[in-house]
Write an enzyme that holds these catalytic residues in place. Structure first.
Site, PDB file in Angstrom:
ATOM      1  N   HIS A 177       1.991  11.140   0.959  1.00 58.79           N
ATOM      2  CA  HIS A 177       2.757  10.752   2.198  1.00 58.79           C
ATOM      3  C   HIS A 177       4.213  11.240   1.999  1.00 58.79           C
ATOM      4  O   HIS A 177       4.856  11.777   2.589  1.00 58.79           O
ATOM      5  CB  HIS A 177       2.654   9.449   2.463  1.00 58.79           C
ATOM      6  CG  HIS A 177       0.981   8.973   2.506  1.00 58.79           C
ATOM      7  ND1 HIS A 177       0.532   9.276   3.631  1.00 58.79           N
ATOM      8  CD2 HIS A 177       0.226   8.347   1.780  1.00 58.79           C
ATOM      9  CE1 HIS A 177      -1.041   8.895   3.539  1.00 58.79           C
ATOM     10  NE2 HIS A 177      -0.832   8.244   2.603  1.00 58.79           N
ATOM     11  N   HIS A 210       0.737  -1.036   0.003  1.00 61.96           N
ATOM     12  CA  HIS A 210      -0.040  -0.074  -0.067  1.00 61.96           C
ATOM     13  C   HIS A 210       0.929   1.271   0.197  1.00 61.96           C
ATOM     14  O   HIS A 210       1.010   1.853  -0.789  1.00 61.96           O
ATOM     15  CB  HIS A 210      -0.970   0.074   1.117  1.00 61.96           C
ATOM     16  CG  HIS A 210      -2.017   1.103   1.363  1.00 61.96           C
ATOM     17  ND1 HIS A 210      -2.920   1.242   2.293  1.00 61.96           N
ATOM     18  CD2 HIS A 210      -1.982   2.396   0.656  1.00 61.96           C
ATOM     19  CE1 HIS A 210      -3.661   2.358   2.040  1.00 61.96           C
ATOM     20  NE2 HIS A 210      -3.007   3.029   1.101  1.00 61.96           N
ATOM     21  N   GLU A 238       0.293   7.833  -3.489  1.00 63.37           N
ATOM     22  CA  GLU A 238       1.121   7.483  -2.205  1.00 63.37           C
ATOM     23  C   GLU A 238       2.290   8.484  -2.088  1.00 63.37           C
ATOM     24  O   GLU A 238       2.863   8.900  -1.152  1.00 63.37           O
ATOM     25  CB  GLU A 238       1.453   6.129  -2.277  1.00 63.37           C
ATOM     26  CG  GLU A 238       0.377   5.175  -1.880  1.00 63.37           C
ATOM     27  CD  GLU A 238      -0.046   5.325  -0.728  1.00 63.37           C
ATOM     28  OE1 GLU A 238       0.452   5.137   0.257  1.00 63.37           O
ATOM     29  OE2 GLU A 238      -1.413   5.526  -0.468  1.00 63.37           O
TER      30      GLU A 238
END
Ligand SMILES: *[C@@H]1O[C@H](CO)[C@@H](O)[C@H](O)[C@H]1NC(C)=O
Ligand SMILES: *[C@@H]1O[C@H](CO)[C@@H](O)[C@H](O)[C@H]1NC(C)=O
Ligand SMILES: *[C@@H]1O[C@H](CO)[C@@H](O)[C@H](O)[C@H]1NC(C)=O
Ligand SMILES: *[C@@H]1O[C@H](CO)[C@@H](O)[C@H](O)[C@H]1NC(C)=O
Ligand SMILES: *[C@@H]1O[C@H](CO)[C@@H](O)[C@H](O)[C@H]1NC(C)=O
Ligand SMILES: *[C@@H]1O[C@H](CO)[C@@H](O)[C@H](O)[C@H]1NC(C)=O
Ligand SMILES: *[C@@H]1O[C@H](CO)[C@@H](O)[C@H](O)[C@H]1NC(C)=O
Ligand SMILES: *[C@@H]1O[C@H](CO)[C@@H](O)[C@H](O)[C@H]1NC(C)=O
Ligand SMILES: *[C@@H]1O[C@H](CO)[C@@H](O)[C@H](O)[C@H]1NC(C)=O
Length: 329
Positions: A174, A89, A170
């Site tokens: 992040h 993930h 992602e």
């Protein structure tokens, strides 16, 4: 708990700029990490006192997150899950207190479907513009990293979205919130998207260390559409292998609404389909080096799964949704 917070503090301390970067005005010079002490990422160090390219000063609590999905929604386009493996993930930088922020550098916004659509998730946060350029997978091509792309397509598989769109999500949500992936860290000869390649490699480095499927299999916990498993059993197996208690995530119906839960008059309202694992770590020096120690998820948010005996379904993938991966784990 994963509570997003409005970003203040360190960034405000270094400069007052309207540009949405972690440390605006940071110099690209003198980031020789070999000359620095590889300090632990939590409790966090003051970025005005240490080199934030060599020590993670922003999001020091690292989460290696993995999915267990039974299908992708992209089967007809050949987007299939890797057999006998959880999928990657992401690698997330939470603050040391367990809260987090997101989309920390809008100059590196490559996410075609920003979620949330503002930096804070609140209507008064800064709007995150949807990205509409070449997909992030193409960024690897000038670096000649077709092997990395193949690995990512095998193991970093999106759910109900194309893979590159998910990788970009992602990265922009992040990775831009790590101090050590900031552009000035790459020096004055930074090559465009070097940070993206570095982040993808680092996320994979952590993913490979935590072979969830294998750990569970060794404890005879394997996907089944017949047998249910118990939260405490799964937790203990993962704790023994990792060294910290991970967050274990479930979706699907709540146990008290299932036939078994109703028959038992259960008040356990946890969810019943295993879907995610998050492993927590602190890093010495740059997270890129992988010199970490395990820690546990917050005691207040260890799971949202049902805890009743046998209540968790670890489902087999749907027929036609998985394949033997083309490259080794
Ligand atoms: C970089 O290091 C050199 C040698 O120590 C020093 O003279 C210079 O001021 C430093 N520059 C910055 C921007 O840190
Ligand atoms: C958690 O840490 C961050 C970063 O230091 C800080 O901005 C935030 O206010 C803290 N939140 C709580 C609830 O302590
Ligand atoms: C963000 O999404 C919400 C829900 O779809 C929508 O109501 C809102 O207008 C959007 N905000 C911005 C700034 O686009
Ligand atoms: C944004 O909205 C939140 C919640 O509605 C509020 O608590 C906060 O003070 C607002 N921030 C600004 C800068 O207006
Ligand atoms: C693509 O994104 C840029 C930057 O947000 C924006 O200015 C432009 O209007 C977008 N183009 C289209 C066709 O949506
Ligand atoms: C299951 O538990 C939730 C949360 O406690 C509750 O809101 C819901 O009404 C319960 N459902 C049933 C069918 O008992
Ligand atoms: C569940 O509750 C019903 C009604 O209160 C009762 O008749 C039944 O015996 C209970 N079942 C169990 C397994 O406790
Ligand atoms: C197992 O059950 C899940 C959840 O109902 C379903 O999506 C999946 O297709 C099933 N797998 C097989 C091989 O029957
Ligand atoms: C999946 O395939 C297996 C073996 O061929 C079969 O037994 C099962 O019923 C299938 N499941 C679904 C949901 O189609």
């Amino acid at each position: 708990m994963r509570i997003p917070v409005v970003k203040i503090g360190a960034a405000a301390l270094l400069a007052s700029s309207t540009s949405a970067q972690l440390y605006p005005g940071q110099s690209a010079l003198n980031h020789t990490c070999q000359l620095q002490k590889p300090l632990l990422s939590c409790p966090s160090s003051d970025p005005s006192k240490v080199d934030s390219c060599c020590v993670e000063t922003f999001g020091g609590l690292l989460l290696t997150t993995q999915f267990w999905n039974t299908y992708t929604g992209g089967e007809t386009e050949g987007q299939l899950l890797p057999k006998d493996t959880f999928t990657l993930h992401g690698l997330w930088p939470d603050f040391c207190n367990g809260t987090y922020t997101q989309y920390c550098d809008l100059t590196r916004q490559y996410d075609p479907i920003p979620s949330p659509n503002t930096t804070t998730g609140l209507p008064n946060g800064t709007f995150v513009p949807p990205y509409n350029g070449s997909n992030i997978g193409t960024f690897l091509e000038p670096f000649g990293r077709y092997d990395l792309l193949e690995y990512m397509n095998a193991y970093w598989v999106a759910w109900r979205q194309d893979n590159p769109g998910f990788w970009a999500h992602e990265f922009s949500k992040h990775a831009t919130c790590f101090s050590t992936f900031n552009i000035p860290c790459y020096g004055p000869q930074y090559r465009l998207h070097e940070d993206v390649v570095d982040f993808f490699e680092t996320a994979i480095k952590y993913y490979k260390r935590f072979p969830t499927f294998k750990w569970l299999e060794e404890a005879e916990i394997t996907p089944s559409n017949k047998t249910g498993y118990t939260y405490a059993t799964i937790r203990d197996v993962l704790f023994e292998n990792h060294g910290g208690v991970p967050f274990i995530g479930c979706n699907g119906p709540r146990y008290n609404t299932t036939a078994a839960g109703r028959a038992a008059n259960s008040t356990d309202s946890g969810f019943t389909a295993l879907s995610e694992i998050w492993y927590y770590e602190y890093a010495y020096g740059r997270p890129q080096e992988g010199n970490t120690i395990p820690t546990s998820a917050a005691p207040t948010y260890l799971t949202n799964c049902a805890k009743a005996p046998g209540a968790i379904n670890y489902y087999q993938r749907s027929n036609g949704s998985e394949r033997v991966p083309s490259v080794p784990y």
